[in-house]
Scaffold this active site. Structure first.
Site, mmCIF file in Angstrom:
data_model
loop_
_atom_site.group_PDB
_atom_site.id
_atom_site.type_symbol
_atom_site.label_atom_id
_atom_site.label_comp_id
_atom_site.label_asym_id
_atom_site.label_seq_id
_atom_site.Cartn_x
_atom_site.Cartn_y
_atom_site.Cartn_z
ATOM 1 N N ASN A 83 0.853 -1.225 0.194
ATOM 2 C CA ASN A 83 0.063 0.011 -0.118
ATOM 3 C C ASN A 83 1.007 1.484 -0.075
ATOM 4 O O ASN A 83 1.531 1.395 1.133
ATOM 5 C CB ASN A 83 -1.077 -0.131 1.342
ATOM 6 C CG ASN A 83 -1.765 1.126 1.486
ATOM 7 O OD1 ASN A 83 -1.793 2.008 0.613
ATOM 8 N ND2 ASN A 83 -2.375 1.107 2.424
ATOM 9 N N GLY A 124 0.036 -1.252 6.716
ATOM 10 C CA GLY A 124 -0.156 -1.345 8.274
ATOM 11 C C GLY A 124 -1.287 -2.534 8.236
ATOM 12 O O GLY A 124 -1.450 -3.226 7.324
ATOM 13 N N ASP A 125 -2.006 -2.569 9.673
ATOM 14 C CA ASP A 125 -2.687 -3.666 9.549
ATOM 15 C C ASP A 125 -4.175 -3.563 8.534
ATOM 16 O O ASP A 125 -4.578 -4.809 8.429
ATOM 17 C CB ASP A 125 -3.340 -3.892 11.006
ATOM 18 C CG ASP A 125 -2.021 -4.001 11.994
ATOM 19 O OD1 ASP A 125 -1.382 -4.830 11.779
ATOM 20 O OD2 ASP A 125 -1.956 -3.116 12.864
ATOM 21 N N GLY A 165 -0.004 1.918 11.800
ATOM 22 C CA GLY A 165 -0.523 0.905 12.841
ATOM 23 C C GLY A 165 0.003 -0.579 12.366
ATOM 24 O O GLY A 165 -0.386 -1.348 11.577
ATOM 25 N N ARG A 212 -6.239 1.773 -4.514
ATOM 26 C CA ARG A 212 -7.134 2.219 -3.809
ATOM 27 C C ARG A 212 -7.662 1.403 -2.507
ATOM 28 O O ARG A 212 -7.256 0.256 -2.512
ATOM 29 C CB ARG A 212 -8.470 2.464 -4.564
ATOM 30 C CG ARG A 212 -8.957 1.268 -5.054
ATOM 31 C CD ARG A 212 -9.956 1.561 -6.450
ATOM 32 N NE ARG A 212 -9.803 0.366 -7.558
ATOM 33 C CZ ARG A 212 -9.976 -0.956 -7.115
ATOM 34 N NH1 ARG A 212 -10.746 -1.151 -6.306
ATOM 35 N NH2 ARG A 212 -9.797 -1.854 -8.248
ATOM 36 N N THR A 247 -1.208 -1.217 -4.370
ATOM 37 C CA THR A 247 -2.523 -1.103 -4.249
ATOM 38 C C THR A 247 -2.827 0.288 -4.810
ATOM 39 O O THR A 247 -2.173 1.091 -4.478
ATOM 40 C CB THR A 247 -3.345 -1.394 -3.031
ATOM 41 O OG1 THR A 247 -2.572 -0.489 -2.153
ATOM 42 C CG2 THR A 247 -2.971 -2.899 -2.384
ATOM 43 N N GLY A 277 -8.251 -1.820 13.581
ATOM 44 C CA GLY A 277 -7.888 -0.209 13.364
ATOM 45 C C GLY A 277 -8.842 0.393 12.571
ATOM 46 O O GLY A 277 -8.722 1.553 12.126
ATOM 47 N N GLU A 278 -9.711 -0.541 11.824
ATOM 48 C CA GLU A 278 -10.739 0.334 10.796
ATOM 49 C C GLU A 278 -11.979 0.540 11.228
ATOM 50 O O GLU A 278 -12.343 -0.295 12.306
ATOM 51 C CB GLU A 278 -10.877 -0.702 9.574
ATOM 52 C CG GLU A 278 -9.514 -1.214 8.714
ATOM 53 C CD GLU A 278 -8.707 -0.022 8.194
ATOM 54 O OE1 GLU A 278 -9.398 0.670 7.285
ATOM 55 O OE2 GLU A 278 -7.589 0.135 8.381
ATOM 56 N N ASP A 287 -7.766 5.826 17.601
ATOM 57 C CA ASP A 287 -7.504 5.294 16.359
ATOM 58 C C ASP A 287 -8.025 5.979 14.907
ATOM 59 O O ASP A 287 -7.368 6.241 14.112
ATOM 60 C CB ASP A 287 -8.423 3.818 16.098
ATOM 61 C CG ASP A 287 -7.607 2.485 16.174
ATOM 62 O OD1 ASP A 287 -6.189 2.824 15.960
ATOM 63 O OD2 ASP A 287 -8.246 1.495 16.346
HETATM 64 P P1 ADP Z 1 -1.856 2.429 7.987
HETATM 65 O O1 ADP Z 1 -1.270 1.567 9.296
HETATM 66 O O2 ADP Z 1 -0.844 3.278 7.911
HETATM 67 O O3 ADP Z 1 -3.262 2.886 8.414
HETATM 68 P P2 ADP Z 1 -2.990 0.554 6.459
HETATM 69 O O4 ADP Z 1 -2.546 -0.765 6.003
HETATM 70 O O5 ADP Z 1 -3.860 0.243 8.000
HETATM 71 O O6 ADP Z 1 -1.902 1.713 6.850
HETATM 72 O O7 ADP Z 1 -3.999 1.191 5.391
HETATM 73 C C1 ADP Z 1 -4.634 2.444 5.673
HETATM 74 C C2 ADP Z 1 -6.013 2.378 4.795
HETATM 75 O O8 ADP Z 1 -5.693 2.285 3.361
HETATM 76 C C3 ADP Z 1 -6.908 0.917 4.765
HETATM 77 O O9 ADP Z 1 -8.018 1.367 5.090
HETATM 78 C C4 ADP Z 1 -6.443 0.422 3.260
HETATM 79 O O10 ADP Z 1 -7.635 -0.401 3.050
HETATM 80 C C5 ADP Z 1 -6.200 1.673 2.617
HETATM 81 N N1 ADP Z 1 -5.502 1.593 1.246
HETATM 82 C C6 ADP Z 1 -4.862 0.260 0.654
HETATM 83 N N2 ADP Z 1 -4.308 0.677 -0.488
HETATM 84 C C7 ADP Z 1 -4.581 2.092 -0.803
HETATM 85 C C8 ADP Z 1 -4.322 2.788 -1.699
HETATM 86 N N3 ADP Z 1 -3.442 2.497 -2.838
HETATM 87 N N4 ADP Z 1 -4.753 4.194 -1.664
HETATM 88 C C9 ADP Z 1 -5.460 4.649 -0.484
HETATM 89 N N5 ADP Z 1 -5.908 3.618 0.740
HETATM 90 C C10 ADP Z 1 -5.345 2.460 0.440
#
Ligand code: ADP
Ligand code: MG
Length: 553
Positions: free
Chosen positions: A159, A217-218, A250, A193, A191, A531-532, A315
């Site tokens: 990501n 992250g998670d 996270g 999005r 990824t 965390g979501e 969070d």
């Molecule tokens: P962090 O720990 O920094 O929050 P995460 O892996 O938890 O990292 O990702 C944060 C969010 O970003 C998640 O909800 C994920 O689904 C979303 N995500 C994944 N790929 C992308 C992307 N290319 N652009 C924007 N958001 C994304």
């Protein structure tokens, strides 16, 4: 020097010498080295005037991720090379801690004029080092399922937006090289999005992959797990080995995986190198997943945490401090402390039974103290003297405080089934009262509720020190209203070392459960899963022991 003198002079332990050779280093052709491979170590000694024992390096094969043989492009040079890659624990510069640091040993073999023969010899060494280092892994005590097959075909999802937006840089700086060293073939997928990864793993032909690894992250792993469990072949799909590399803000599962390996705490890039090392070692264990029923959304699966109140607010609110990386939770905690809130709600849970395999057992260490269960509207459970009844800390539940709501004399066995994914056997519909063997928490005013099924809540928050990835246990924590700001801050500071349970905070309760129900009464609030943010409202959850597979140490 022949092998006899080498054996007398260099081998100080009884481990078997399996290969001996004398080579120069790839980057220094002047000085020859004796190289000895035993079952356990690669021992390199500089030959020449230095006294024996000096200039000797003993590298444990436990720390080796791979070894490969190659020839350089220079056609005139018949030499071949083999390079072994180690990540030993080393003391950090100016600190008492240790972390894994890369060490490459690269030798030049030029005994013969025939380049093919030199390459064969180098390959023999590389194979021997690989085989012995694979044998040197700690084989766990039953938690281990398997090892990643070699060659391994890995889907690596990165990501680019996670954390400070540095995941790709970290991949280029460490992970690409480590995977190459370990002989792991990977396909990098960036990824685009939110939910991209979820859709990908839902649709992909999984027979193409030996492992799916996320670098983020998670949140990205949460997508992957839910994507796998949305497939019609979910039962097979969720057994795909999953790996995690910390690239977000996270990185709780990554910190947990590192913690389970027994190594001392590290953060940031040191955590990444540790997780990369464990990934290359490729030991696969089971991991619990928790199914989560919300009032109107489809069922979800969670591998890490469920939070309501203070922790969920942090969070969400700390999103805006994302540029601070892992420190965003510390900043968020301090900000939220300043405007501490109370959250109203009802909480009930099914404690872990003494016989873990006994699904319908009485709560752990509890005895029924009301004889007239038929006529009492609220039969009470009280802690027994059994020492295993340590699930209620701080005597928060005294005498009348462990009330079990009477519904039926046995819990309803009506499983809630919503396909795909495994059925939930411990839950009754949210519209019904909880089963009779559940404990209803008497308090309704909370500062936080946190259910954890891994050790770490964040890189630096060791929330459940005795958690493991496949114990089938949800560690339920709640903090009752009335706690002072100072006491709550003390709890979070103690949590950095996992010492919060030893603070004797009268407002903190920790108990081990298999299922729980939360009905928030405050009209507004936050609930987070791994965390979501999820739908706010009543919910209930059940742990599914060892449902998924995790690449860990
Ligand atoms: P962090 O720990 O920094 O929050 P995460 O892996 O938890 O990292 O990702 C944060 C969010 O970003 C998640 O909800 C994920 O689904 C979303 N995500 C994944 N790929 C992308 C992307 N290319 N652009 C924007 N958001 C994304
Ligand atoms: Mg667990």
């Amino acid at each position: 020097m022949d092998q006899r003198t080498a054996g007398a002079g260099l081998i100080t332990d009884s481990s078997l010498v399996t290969l001996y050779g004398e080579f120069t280093l790839t980057n220094n052709r002047k000085v020859r080295h004796s190289v000895i491979l035993t079952d356990r170590d690669l021992i390199v000694q500089r030959l020449g005037s230095a006294p024996l024992g000096r200039n000797k390096v003993v590298l444990s094969l436990k720390d080796c991720v791979g070894c490969r043989a190659y020839r350089e492009d220079d056609k005139a040079d018949p030499a071949a090379h083999f390079a072994a890659y180690f990540y030993p624990l080393k003391r950090r510069w100016m600190s008492s801690g240790v972390s894994r640091q890369r060490l490459e040993q690269c030798f030049r073999l030029a005994a013969l004029q025939d380049p093919r023969a030199n390459l064969e010899e180098a390959e023999k060494w590389a194979r021997a080092v690989r085989e012995r280092s694979a044998r040197q892994q700690h084989l766990g005590d039953g938690v281990l399922q398997s090892k990643l097959s070699r060659p391994c075909r890995m889907m690596l999802l990165v990501n680019p937006q996670s954390g400070k937006g540095q995941a790709l840089t970290l991949y280029n700086g460490h992970i690409q090289r480590m995977l190459h060293e370990a002989g792991i073939i990977h396909t990098l997928i960036i990824t685009e999005r939110q939910n991209h990864a979820r859709e990908l793993v839902r649709e992909t032909d999984l027979s193409q992959w030996d492992a799916v690894v996320i670098m983020s992250g998670d949140g990205l792993l949460y997508e992957v797990i839910n994507g796998l469990l949305e497939r019609s072949d979910w039962e097979e799909a969720i057994r795909t080995p999953l790996g995690i590399l910390p690239g977000g803000s996270g990185n709780a599962l990554a910190a947990s995986v590192h913690y389970y390996s027994g190594a001392s705490p590290v953060m940031g890039e040191e955590l990444l190198v540790s997780c990369g090392f464990l990934l290359c070692k490729g030991l696969v264990s089971r991991m619990d997943l928790v199914s989560i029923h919300l009032s109107s959304s489809p069922r979800l699966f969670s591998f890490l945490s469920l939070a309501w109140g203070f922790v969920a607010d942090v969070d969400v609110e700390s999103e805006k401090y994302r540029h601070a990386g892992a420190a965003r939770f510390t900043v968020g905690t301090l900000v939220r402390l300043a405007s501490l809130r109370i959250y109203r709600g009802k909480l009930a849970y099914l404690p872990v039974s003494k016989d873990h395999s006994n699904k319908d057992g009485l709560p752990n260490g509890l005895t029924v103290c009301c004889n007239n269960q038929e006529s009492s509207p609220t039969p009470t459970f009280a802690p027994s003297n059994d020492s295993s009844c340590n699930t209620f800390h701080n005597s928060c539940h005294s005498n009348n405080s462990l009330k079990v709501r009477q519904t039926e004399s046995t819990p309803s066995r009506r499983a809630i089934k919503s396909l795909p994914g495994p059925p939930d056997s411990l839950l009754v519909p949210l519209s019904e009262r909880v089963p009779a063997n559940w404990v209803v928490v008497p308090e309704e005013d909370f500062v936080l509720m946190l259910a954890m099924y891994q050790s770490h809540l964040a890189e630096d928050l060791l929330a459940a020190p005795d958690a493991s990835s496949d114990d089938g246990i949800i560690h339920l924590f709640y903090v009752k209203a009335g706690i002072s700001r100072a006491a709550l801050l003390r709890l979070f500071l103690a949590m950095e070392k996992g010492a919060h349970l030893a603070t004797n905070c009268q407002h903190l309760v920790h108990t081990k459960v298999r299922a729980l129900r939360l009905e928030p009464l405050s009209p507004k609030g936050m609930i987070t899963v791994d965390g979501e943010v999820v739908e706010y409202g009543p919910l209930q959850v059940e742990v599914h022991r060892g449902l998924s597979r995790l690449i860990s140490g």
